[in-house]
Design an enzyme around this catalytic site. Structure first.
Site, mmCIF file in Angstrom:
data_model
loop_
_atom_site.group_PDB
_atom_site.id
_atom_site.type_symbol
_atom_site.label_atom_id
_atom_site.label_comp_id
_atom_site.label_asym_id
_atom_site.label_seq_id
_atom_site.Cartn_x
_atom_site.Cartn_y
_atom_site.Cartn_z
ATOM 1 N N ARG A 150 0.936 -1.343 -0.076
ATOM 2 C CA ARG A 150 -0.115 -0.021 -0.088
ATOM 3 C C ARG A 150 1.018 1.318 0.234
ATOM 4 O O ARG A 150 2.012 1.199 0.974
ATOM 5 C CB ARG A 150 -0.999 -0.008 1.089
ATOM 6 N N ARG B 142 2.377 1.736 10.355
ATOM 7 C CA ARG B 142 1.940 1.995 9.128
ATOM 8 C C ARG B 142 3.278 1.781 8.078
ATOM 9 O O ARG B 142 4.030 2.625 7.991
ATOM 10 C CB ARG B 142 1.477 3.453 9.050
ATOM 11 N N GLU C 235 -6.075 -0.259 15.203
ATOM 12 C CA GLU C 235 -6.743 -1.057 14.411
ATOM 13 C C GLU C 235 -5.866 -2.414 13.786
ATOM 14 O O GLU C 235 -4.730 -2.125 13.227
ATOM 15 C CB GLU C 235 -7.112 -0.478 12.707
ATOM 16 N N SER D 223 -10.512 -5.534 10.029
ATOM 17 C CA SER D 223 -11.573 -4.855 9.534
ATOM 18 C C SER D 223 -12.461 -5.898 8.693
ATOM 19 O O SER D 223 -11.993 -6.677 8.131
ATOM 20 C CB SER D 223 -11.071 -3.940 8.442
ATOM 21 N N ARG E 117 1.489 -5.516 12.252
ATOM 22 C CA ARG E 117 0.768 -4.702 12.937
ATOM 23 C C ARG E 117 0.384 -5.300 14.365
ATOM 24 O O ARG E 117 0.492 -4.834 15.407
ATOM 25 C CB ARG E 117 -0.426 -3.943 12.332
#
Length: 420
Positions: free
Chosen positions: A255, A270, A344, A347, A385
């Site tokens: 990403r 991130r 987070e 999801s 993460r």
């Protein structure tokens, strides 16, 4: 993509979705274009009917008269004038239809940004340390299991290396999660990470999110295995007896994180490349069937966090934060001590038939009608993460990190990372 009939029968709901999801789209222009398309289509079909009649008359006559020739030329000229206009309208309408958001569920919070997401529950106790806890990047440097400095040197901003026991812990975590999803009845896949544009249009990552995706020649690097899992049955007529289809994919992910410039620049929270296990389910086009499956998918992720003994919370995502295709969405956020907050990690999204319609995936329902299945997706686990949460919550006073009990069998019984 929504069915055009649904749009015109639910203009108010679609208009609200455009407004509250903050989508840039002129719905009135789309409706006007569709009306023009219908008008021109009727005219073209009428001219084609006349052309067919004219052809039959010429054939019956054996030899065309001058009047027949003139009439045929007039019909042909009419088509020449109309067909390009119809194609132009259809092309513009097709592009606009890809921008139409899905409607949202009645219990989705209306909001303007992520601060309006609604906390549903907290699970697990936040750890209390009798020493000054370290951040994951400090732990990683002290134990020689993370190297960000050399990662940046080699890969650029947000580059990193996982080393030694942390690498082994990541694969132990993946082995544990893959086994769990296999036991839940999922078809397991190692998916392509470089896909055609159609897969990302089908998943809804294109056209709106194109700037977040890396391009390789004429293909694209995925940010999740979701597009590859969804497109696996693209353009197929599925037998109803196959449903629900339960797919679980593992892949590296990429990403660009353009929309997060300046956010979370320290550590591994991130990054531009990571590994992820994803679950995707197709089921009957019926909310009474899909909603229980959706909650079940969420429960699998919660089960993993509970077995890892990591404190987390469940959020209902608001309209402005959920993305255009989502009908209903949850996030799981896991406690990360260095952030002094939850971050987070998972999801979970329900998209009704918005994706399967784009991918032309169909089945025949009990009445024999061709319909598009509902599609849902959820994170099983994403690294690095989740490693942040493990390192920071399991750190010990002597500088070591305890390995979660559920992962120890996958680490040959090892209980600690580091020796103090």
């Amino acid at each position: 993509m929504l069915d055009s009939k649904f749009i015109f029968e639910n203009v108010g709901r679609v208009r609200d979705a455009i407004k509250y999801k903050k989508i840039t789209l002129d719905l009135d222009e789309l409706i006007s274009l569709d009306e023009k398309r219908r008008k021109f289509t009727r005219e073209v079909e009428e001219i084609q009917r006349r052309r067919n009649e004219h052809t039959a008359q010429v054939k019956q006559a054996g030899k065309p008269t001058a009047e027949m020739i003139a009439s045929g030329k007039k019909i042909k000229d009419s088509l020449v004038g109309l067909e390009p206009k119809l194609k132009t309208i259809e092309a513009k309408l097709s592009k606009m239809m890809l921008l139409v958001p899905n409607v949202y569920s009645e219990d989705t919070p209306i909001g303007s940004d992520e601060s309006d997401n609604k906390e549903l529950r907290k699970v697990g106790e936040i750890p209390s340390f009798d020493f000054t806890p370290k951040s994951h990047d400090e732990i990683g440097k002290d134990l020689d299991i993370i190297d960000i400095e050399r990662g940046v040197k080699v890969a650029g901003f947000r580059g990193y290396y996982l080393k030694n026991d942390l690498l082994m812990l990541q694969w132990a975590l993946f082995s544990y999660c893959l086994r769990k999803m296999h036991d839940k009845g999922f078809t397991m896949m190692l998916t392509p990470t470089m896909v055609h544009e159609m897969a990302l249009i089908g998943s809804g990552h294109f056209p709106a999110g194109k700037e977040e995706v890396y391009t390789v020649d004429d293909n694209f690097l995925v940010g999740t295995s979701e597009p590859a899992l969804l497109a696996y049955r693209a353009d197929e007529m599925i037998d109803r007896s196959e449903l629900p289809l339960k797919y679980c994919g593992i892949s590296p992910c990429y990403r660009r994180e353009i929309g997060s410039y300046g956010k979370d620049t320290k550590g591994l929270y991130r990054v531009h490349e990571f590994w992820k296990i994803e679950q995707v389910v197709f089921c009957e086009n019926d909310l009474s069937v899909s909603m229980p499956l959706f909650e079940e998918m969420l429960s699998y992720a919660e089960e993993i966090l509970q077995e890892l003994a990591l404190p987390y919370r469940v959020l209902a995502i608001c309209t402005a934060d959920m993305g255009p295709g989502k009908y209903k969405m949850y996030d799981l956020e896991t406690w990360m001590p260095s952030r002094k907050s939850y971050g987070e990690t998972h999801s979970c999204s329900h998209l009704t038939d918005w994706q399967s319609r784009r991918l032309h995936i169909r089945y025949k329902d009990a009445s024999g009608k061709t319909v598009h299945p509902h599609a849902m997706n959820n994170t099983v686990v994403a690294s690095p993460r989740i490693l942040i949460a493990i390192l920071e919550n399991y750190q010990q006073a002597d500088g070591t990190v305890a390995i979660p009990k559920v992962l120890q069998p996958y680490m040959n019984g090892q209980t600690l990372i580091g020796r103090g």
